[in-house]
Scaffold this motif. Structure first.
Motif, PDB file in Angstrom:
ATOM      1  N   VAL A   1       0.868  -1.177   0.000  1.00  0.00           N
ATOM      2  CA  VAL A   1       0.000   0.000   0.000  1.00  0.00           C
ATOM      3  C   VAL A   1       0.907   1.230   0.000  1.00  0.00           C
ATOM      4  N   VAL A   2       0.803   2.032  -1.020  1.00  0.00           N
ATOM      5  CA  VAL A   2       1.641   3.225  -1.128  1.00  0.00           C
ATOM      6  C   VAL A   2       1.259   4.189  -0.002  1.00  0.00           C
ATOM      7  N   SER A   3       2.247   4.572   0.792  1.00  0.00           N
ATOM      8  CA  SER A   3       1.971   5.338   2.016  1.00  0.00           C
ATOM      9  C   SER A   3       1.311   6.683   1.753  1.00  0.00           C
TER      10      SER A   3
ATOM     11  N   ASN B   1      -1.066   7.180  -0.236  1.00  0.00           N
ATOM     12  CA  ASN B   1      -2.477   6.920  -0.527  1.00  0.00           C
ATOM     13  C   ASN B   1      -3.236   6.894   0.808  1.00  0.00           C
ATOM     14  N   GLU B   2      -3.235   8.037   1.473  1.00  0.00           N
ATOM     15  CA  GLU B   2      -3.751   8.145   2.844  1.00  0.00           C
ATOM     16  C   GLU B   2      -5.233   7.804   2.933  1.00  0.00           C
ATOM     17  N   ARG B   3      -5.983   8.157   1.929  1.00  0.00           N
ATOM     18  CA  ARG B   3      -7.417   7.854   1.934  1.00  0.00           C
ATOM     19  C   ARG B   3      -7.649   6.348   2.001  1.00  0.00           C
ATOM     20  N   ALA B   4      -6.889   5.598   1.195  1.00  0.00           N
ATOM     21  CA  ALA B   4      -7.015   4.137   1.212  1.00  0.00           C
ATOM     22  C   ALA B   4      -6.549   3.569   2.546  1.00  0.00           C
ATOM     23  N   VAL B   5      -5.443   4.076   3.064  1.00  0.00           N
ATOM     24  CA  VAL B   5      -4.931   3.578   4.346  1.00  0.00           C
ATOM     25  C   VAL B   5      -5.992   3.758   5.434  1.00  0.00           C
ATOM     26  N   ARG B   6      -6.607   4.930   5.490  1.00  0.00           N
ATOM     27  CA  ARG B   6      -7.653   5.177   6.495  1.00  0.00           C
ATOM     28  C   ARG B   6      -8.848   4.242   6.293  1.00  0.00           C
ATOM     29  N   LEU B   7      -9.228   4.024   5.034  1.00  0.00           N
ATOM     30  CA  LEU B   7     -10.360   3.135   4.762  1.00  0.00           C
ATOM     31  C   LEU B   7     -10.046   1.720   5.218  1.00  0.00           C
ATOM     32  N   TRP B   8      -8.877   1.210   4.850  1.00  0.00           N
ATOM     33  CA  TRP B   8      -8.515  -0.167   5.246  1.00  0.00           C
ATOM     34  C   TRP B   8      -8.462  -0.253   6.774  1.00  0.00           C
ATOM     35  N   GLN B   9      -7.935   0.760   7.436  1.00  0.00           N
ATOM     36  CA  GLN B   9      -7.895   0.742   8.902  1.00  0.00           C
ATOM     37  C   GLN B   9      -9.307   0.743   9.496  1.00  0.00           C
ATOM     38  N   SER B  10     -10.238   1.420   8.856  1.00  0.00           N
ATOM     39  CA  SER B  10     -11.612   1.430   9.368  1.00  0.00           C
ATOM     40  C   SER B  10     -12.256   0.051   9.279  1.00  0.00           C
ATOM     41  N   PHE B  11     -11.702  -0.817   8.435  1.00  0.00           N
ATOM     42  CA  PHE B  11     -12.161  -2.206   8.323  1.00  0.00           C
ATOM     43  C   PHE B  11     -11.339  -3.149   9.198  1.00  0.00           C
ATOM     44  N   GLY B  12     -10.483  -2.614  10.043  1.00  0.00           N
ATOM     45  CA  GLY B  12      -9.722  -3.441  10.971  1.00  0.00           C
ATOM     46  C   GLY B  12      -8.351  -3.868  10.501  1.00  0.00           C
ATOM     47  N   PHE B  13      -7.899  -3.377   9.360  1.00  0.00           N
ATOM     48  CA  PHE B  13      -6.548  -3.690   8.907  1.00  0.00           C
ATOM     49  C   PHE B  13      -5.548  -2.908   9.746  1.00  0.00           C
ATOM     50  N   GLU B  14      -4.453  -3.563  10.057  1.00  0.00           N
ATOM     51  CA  GLU B  14      -3.372  -2.916  10.790  1.00  0.00           C
ATOM     52  C   GLU B  14      -2.148  -2.830   9.897  1.00  0.00           C
ATOM     53  N   ILE B  15      -1.370  -1.790  10.103  1.00  0.00           N
ATOM     54  CA  ILE B  15      -0.081  -1.692   9.414  1.00  0.00           C
ATOM     55  C   ILE B  15       0.883  -2.593  10.180  1.00  0.00           C
ATOM     56  N   VAL B  16       1.317  -3.665   9.532  1.00  0.00           N
ATOM     57  CA  VAL B  16       2.190  -4.635  10.195  1.00  0.00           C
ATOM     58  C   VAL B  16       3.622  -4.555   9.681  1.00  0.00           C
TER      59      VAL B  16
ATOM     60  N   ILE C   1       9.142   6.839  -1.553  1.00  0.00           N
ATOM     61  CA  ILE C   1       8.320   6.866  -0.347  1.00  0.00           C
ATOM     62  C   ILE C   1       8.088   5.438   0.135  1.00  0.00           C
ATOM     63  N   ASP C   2       7.588   5.321   1.350  1.00  0.00           N
ATOM     64  CA  ASP C   2       7.367   4.014   1.953  1.00  0.00           C
ATOM     65  C   ASP C   2       6.148   3.310   1.362  1.00  0.00           C
ATOM     66  N   ALA C   3       6.187   2.004   1.409  1.00  0.00           N
ATOM     67  CA  ALA C   3       5.015   1.164   1.130  1.00  0.00           C
ATOM     68  C   ALA C   3       4.684   0.428   2.416  1.00  0.00           C
ATOM     69  N   LEU C   4       3.386   0.168   2.594  1.00  0.00           N
ATOM     70  CA  LEU C   4       2.919  -0.452   3.834  1.00  0.00           C
ATOM     71  C   LEU C   4       2.399  -1.853   3.559  1.00  0.00           C
ATOM     72  N   VAL C   5       2.594  -2.730   4.538  1.00  0.00           N
ATOM     73  CA  VAL C   5       1.973  -4.047   4.537  1.00  0.00           C
ATOM     74  C   VAL C   5       0.850  -3.961   5.550  1.00  0.00           C
ATOM     75  N   MET C   6      -0.369  -4.287   5.114  1.00  0.00           N
ATOM     76  CA  MET C   6      -1.541  -4.190   5.985  1.00  0.00           C
ATOM     77  C   MET C   6      -2.192  -5.564   6.066  1.00  0.00           C
ATOM     78  N   PHE C   7      -2.718  -5.898   7.266  1.00  0.00           N
ATOM     79  CA  PHE C   7      -3.182  -7.262   7.534  1.00  0.00           C
ATOM     80  C   PHE C   7      -4.361  -7.232   8.496  1.00  0.00           C
ATOM     81  N   ARG C   8      -5.264  -8.179   8.304  1.00  0.00           N
ATOM     82  CA  ARG C   8      -6.307  -8.431   9.304  1.00  0.00           C
ATOM     83  C   ARG C   8      -6.751  -9.883   9.216  1.00  0.00           C
TER      84      ARG C   8
END
Length: 161
Positions: free
Chosen positions: A118-120, A122-137, A152-159
């Motif tokens: 997840v491209v860091s 892309n804050e809108r997407a990061v917030r949306l995924w977090q609202s569904f319980g995804f965590e930045i791992v 820039i950083d890329a994120l790994v998100m998991f739930r």
């Protein structure tokens, strides 16, 4: 009302019209910006991808694919890619796709879902995924070359499901 349904071949042009500007912009997917229609569609509709579209009033507003994240011992973890038409952003299309993908992943027997890159910015997407319980791992330092922001950083998100 937004409706999520399986992709069919008549949706190909609509998917291309959503995918092309995203690929050309090069700011959210780590895909070659010079891919042509055939290469882009082949990626999105890869045999391992179960593809869906979101419709509203007969027009395709978004698409997503669901796939196995890894083979073998990692095959119980799902992965998705999401695509929202530019004109449809901010109208709940991505939210509808994420909710549907989580439900579909559970139906298929997956135990978790992971977003690998997840491209860091892309804050809108990061917030949306977090609202569904995804965590930045995980954070991959400077793993993405953004066309305007540089490395820039890329994120790994998991739930878990």
């Amino acid at each position: 009302m937004l409706t999520v349904r399986p992709f069919n071949s008549t949706d190909t042009e609509a998917v291309w019209l959503m995918l092309e500007p995203v690929i050309r912009a090069g700011d959210v997917y780590a895909l070659p910006a010079d891919w042509d229609r055939q290469q882009s569609i082949a990626y999105w509709l890869a045999p391992a991808h179960e593809v869906f579209v979101v419709e509203e009033d007969g027009r395709v507003a978004g698409s997503y694919y669901l796939r196995v994240n890894q083979q073998g011992g990692g095959a119980h973890v799902a992965n998705c890619g999401y695509l929202t038409a530019i004109a449809e952003r901010g109208r709940g299309v991505a939210r509808a796709m994420c909710a549907h993908s989580l439900e579909r992943a559970r139906e298929r027997g997956f135990r978790a879902m992971q977003f690998n890159f997840v491209v860091s910015s892309n804050e809108r997407a990061v917030r949306l995924w977090q609202s569904f319980g995804f965590e930045i791992v995980g954070r991959l330092p400077e793993a993405f070359l953004h066309p305007q922001l540089g490395y820039i950083d890329a994120l790994v998100m998991f739930r878990k499901l």
